[in-house]
Design a protein around this motif. Structure first.
Motif, PDB file in Angstrom:
ATOM      1  N   ARG A  71       0.855  -1.196   0.000  1.00 51.97           N
ATOM      2  CA  ARG A  71       0.000   0.000   0.000  1.00 51.97           C
ATOM      3  C   ARG A  71       0.881   1.233   0.000  1.00 51.97           C
ATOM      4  O   ARG A  71       1.923   1.264   0.657  1.00 51.97           O
ATOM      5  CB  ARG A  71      -0.897  -0.003   1.227  1.00 51.97           C
ATOM      6  N   LEU A  72       0.436   2.260  -0.712  1.00 52.77           N
ATOM      7  CA  LEU A  72       1.176   3.510  -0.777  1.00 52.77           C
ATOM      8  C   LEU A  72       0.764   4.402   0.373  1.00 52.77           C
ATOM      9  O   LEU A  72      -0.419   4.528   0.697  1.00 52.77           O
ATOM     10  CB  LEU A  72       0.890   4.212  -2.113  1.00 52.77           C
ATOM     11  N   GLY A  73       1.745   5.019   1.002  1.00 51.49           N
ATOM     12  CA  GLY A  73       1.479   5.932   2.107  1.00 51.49           C
ATOM     13  C   GLY A  73       2.608   6.936   2.210  1.00 51.49           C
ATOM     14  O   GLY A  73       3.329   7.192   1.252  1.00 51.49           O
ATOM     15  N   LYS A  74       2.770   7.491   3.390  1.00 53.64           N
ATOM     16  CA  LYS A  74       3.825   8.474   3.640  1.00 53.64           C
ATOM     17  C   LYS A  74       4.777   7.938   4.698  1.00 53.64           C
ATOM     18  O   LYS A  74       4.390   7.170   5.566  1.00 53.64           O
ATOM     19  CB  LYS A  74       3.229   9.804   4.129  1.00 53.64           C
ATOM     20  N   ASP A  75       6.025   8.374   4.616  1.00 52.35           N
ATOM     21  CA  ASP A  75       7.027   8.006   5.606  1.00 52.35           C
ATOM     22  C   ASP A  75       7.862   9.244   5.905  1.00 52.35           C
ATOM     23  O   ASP A  75       8.002  10.132   5.064  1.00 52.35           O
ATOM     24  CB  ASP A  75       7.920   6.884   5.073  1.00 52.35           C
ATOM     25  N   VAL A  76       8.412   9.298   7.101  1.00 50.58           N
ATOM     26  CA  VAL A  76       9.267  10.423   7.483  1.00 50.58           C
ATOM     27  C   VAL A  76      10.659  10.163   6.937  1.00 50.58           C
ATOM     28  O   VAL A  76      11.252   9.112   7.193  1.00 50.58           O
ATOM     29  CB  VAL A  76       9.324  10.565   9.020  1.00 50.58           C
ATOM     30  N   LEU A  77      11.162  11.126   6.172  1.00 49.56           N
ATOM     31  CA  LEU A  77      12.500  10.983   5.611  1.00 49.56           C
ATOM     32  C   LEU A  77      13.554  11.547   6.538  1.00 49.56           C
ATOM     33  O   LEU A  77      14.518  10.893   6.886  1.00 49.56           O
ATOM     34  CB  LEU A  77      12.571  11.666   4.241  1.00 49.56           C
ATOM     35  N   THR A  78      13.361  12.767   6.973  1.00 49.41           N
ATOM     36  CA  THR A  78      14.365  13.397   7.828  1.00 49.41           C
ATOM     37  C   THR A  78      13.696  14.291   8.858  1.00 49.41           C
ATOM     38  O   THR A  78      12.566  14.732   8.682  1.00 49.41           O
ATOM     39  CB  THR A  78      15.327  14.283   7.007  1.00 49.41           C
ATOM     40  N   LEU A  79      14.422  14.568   9.881  1.00 50.12           N
ATOM     41  CA  LEU A  79      14.022  15.559  10.868  1.00 50.12           C
ATOM     42  C   LEU A  79      15.025  16.691  10.744  1.00 50.12           C
ATOM     43  O   LEU A  79      16.213  16.512  11.007  1.00 50.12           O
ATOM     44  CB  LEU A  79      14.038  14.967  12.279  1.00 50.12           C
ATOM     45  N   ALA A  80      14.564  17.849  10.278  1.00 51.13           N
ATOM     46  CA  ALA A  80      15.454  18.984  10.064  1.00 51.13           C
ATOM     47  C   ALA A  80      15.887  19.580  11.406  1.00 51.13           C
ATOM     48  O   ALA A  80      15.290  19.317  12.446  1.00 51.13           O
ATOM     49  CB  ALA A  80      14.747  20.039   9.215  1.00 51.13           C
ATOM     50  N   GLU A  81      16.914  20.410  11.341  1.00 53.10           N
ATOM     51  CA  GLU A  81      17.425  21.044  12.555  1.00 53.10           C
ATOM     52  C   GLU A  81      16.364  21.880  13.256  1.00 53.10           C
ATOM     53  O   GLU A  81      16.383  22.012  14.475  1.00 53.10           O
ATOM     54  CB  GLU A  81      18.633  21.913  12.216  1.00 53.10           C
ATOM     55  N   ASP A  82      15.423  22.420  12.460  1.00 56.51           N
ATOM     56  CA  ASP A  82      14.375  23.245  13.059  1.00 56.51           C
ATOM     57  C   ASP A  82      13.216  22.408  13.602  1.00 56.51           C
ATOM     58  O   ASP A  82      12.220  22.936  14.063  1.00 56.51           O
ATOM     59  CB  ASP A  82      13.861  24.275  12.053  1.00 56.51           C
ATOM     60  N   GLY A  83      13.340  21.074  13.536  1.00 62.50           N
ATOM     61  CA  GLY A  83      12.308  20.195  14.069  1.00 62.50           C
ATOM     62  C   GLY A  83      11.257  19.778  13.054  1.00 62.50           C
ATOM     63  O   GLY A  83      10.356  19.017  13.379  1.00 62.50           O
ATOM     64  N   ALA A  84      11.373  20.256  11.810  1.00 57.93           N
ATOM     65  CA  ALA A  84      10.389  19.913  10.780  1.00 57.93           C
ATOM     66  C   ALA A  84      10.714  18.553  10.155  1.00 57.93           C
ATOM     67  O   ALA A  84      11.878  18.210   9.967  1.00 57.93           O
ATOM     68  CB  ALA A  84      10.369  20.998   9.704  1.00 57.93           C
ATOM     69  N   TYR A  85       9.678  17.812   9.849  1.00 51.64           N
ATOM     70  CA  TYR A  85       9.828  16.530   9.175  1.00 51.64           C
ATOM     71  C   TYR A  85       9.624  16.717   7.681  1.00 51.64           C
ATOM     72  O   TYR A  85       8.835  17.544   7.257  1.00 51.64           O
ATOM     73  CB  TYR A  85       8.776  15.525   9.672  1.00 51.64           C
ATOM     74  N   THR A  86      10.297  15.894   6.904  1.00 45.24           N
ATOM     75  CA  THR A  86      10.054  15.822   5.472  1.00 45.24           C
ATOM     76  C   THR A  86       9.316  14.519   5.221  1.00 45.24           C
ATOM     77  O   THR A  86       9.813  13.446   5.581  1.00 45.24           O
ATOM     78  CB  THR A  86      11.381  15.836   4.683  1.00 45.24           C
ATOM     79  N   MET A  87       8.143  14.622   4.639  1.00 42.62           N
ATOM     80  CA  MET A  87       7.346  13.430   4.348  1.00 42.62           C
ATOM     81  C   MET A  87       7.539  13.052   2.885  1.00 42.62           C
ATOM     82  O   MET A  87       7.549  13.914   2.012  1.00 42.62           O
ATOM     83  CB  MET A  87       5.864  13.690   4.615  1.00 42.62           C
ATOM     84  N   ILE A  88       7.704  11.759   2.632  1.00 41.38           N
ATOM     85  CA  ILE A  88       7.863  11.264   1.268  1.00 41.38           C
ATOM     86  C   ILE A  88       6.892  10.113   1.041  1.00 41.38           C
ATOM     87  O   ILE A  88       6.410   9.486   1.991  1.00 41.38           O
ATOM     88  CB  ILE A  88       9.304  10.786   1.001  1.00 41.38           C
ATOM     89  N   ASP A  89       6.612   9.818  -0.221  1.00 36.58           N
ATOM     90  CA  ASP A  89       5.811   8.650  -0.557  1.00 36.58           C
ATOM     91  C   ASP A  89       6.614   7.396  -0.242  1.00 36.58           C
ATOM     92  O   ASP A  89       7.836   7.360  -0.430  1.00 36.58           O
ATOM     93  CB  ASP A  89       5.445   8.640  -2.039  1.00 36.58           C
ATOM     94  N   ALA A  90       5.932   6.375   0.242  1.00 35.60           N
ATOM     95  CA  ALA A  90       6.578   5.103   0.553  1.00 35.60           C
ATOM     96  C   ALA A  90       5.573   3.976   0.361  1.00 35.60           C
ATOM     97  O   ALA A  90       4.373   4.175   0.514  1.00 35.60           O
ATOM     98  CB  ALA A  90       7.089   5.101   1.991  1.00 35.60           C
ATOM     99  N   VAL A  91       6.075   2.819   0.019  1.00 32.09           N
ATOM    100  CA  VAL A  91       5.254   1.625  -0.116  1.00 32.09           C
ATOM    101  C   VAL A  91       5.479   0.784   1.137  1.00 32.09           C
ATOM    102  O   VAL A  91       6.614   0.454   1.484  1.00 32.09           O
ATOM    103  CB  VAL A  91       5.623   0.831  -1.383  1.00 32.09           C
ATOM    104  N   SER A  92       4.393   0.453   1.822  1.00 30.36           N
ATOM    105  CA  SER A  92       4.458  -0.374   3.032  1.00 30.36           C
ATOM    106  C   SER A  92       3.957  -1.770   2.704  1.00 30.36           C
ATOM    107  O   SER A  92       2.930  -1.931   2.042  1.00 30.36           O
ATOM    108  CB  SER A  92       3.603   0.239   4.139  1.00 30.36           C
TER     109      SER A  92
END
Length: 139
Positions: A71-92
């Motif tokens: 199934r296609l969903g979202k995954d957290v790629l990185t946690l930036a220095e400012d605390g923000a997450y980058t969300m990317i598409d991912a297959v689970s």
């Protein structure tokens, strides 16, 4: 979820033989599932199928996958220095496996095996290729 890929392995541990079934919703509702064999996988998508198999091998020798739900969903790629997450598409992947000795069955998820989260863009494109209703290569 409106899209899903199911992969059945009729001979657990034999990764060369499988049936891939794409399930997705078109404008009129769910379309009949499209089924594919290894010969139907386009060469440019073969590495993504190999990524699925590589994740399944992580189960070890005791457990062998018999069915996989992707199934296609979202995954957290990185946690930036400012605390923000980058969300990317991912297959689970969710995997039904059979035990080699006892023949018992068990469901494994991304919580059991983080390797069941496939974040490579080619893996996401593989999923989209088989679950997009505007392609003209349905079998």
């Amino acid at each position: 979820m409106n899209e899903e890929i199911q992969i059945q392995f009729p001979q657990p541990g034999n990764w060369q033989e499988f049936t891939l079934t794409a399930i997705y919703q078109d404008k009129g509702g769910y379309r009949p599932p499209a089924r594919y064999t290894p010969a139907d996988i386009p060469a440019d998508h073969a590495p993504a199928m190999q990524a699925v198999v590589a994740a399944l091998v992580g189960l070890g020798e005791d457990w062998q996958a018999v069915q996989v739900w992707a199934r296609l969903g979202k995954d957290v790629l990185t946690l930036a220095e400012d605390g923000a997450y980058t969300m990317i598409d991912a297959v689970s992947l969710t995997v039904e496996a059979v035990h080699a000795e006892t023949k018992g069955r068990r469901i494994f998820t991304v919580y059991d095996y983080p390797a069941f989260i496939l974040t490579d863009p080619a893996d996401v494109e593989f999923f989209k290729f088989f679950t997009t209703n505007n392609k003209d290569n349905d079998y």
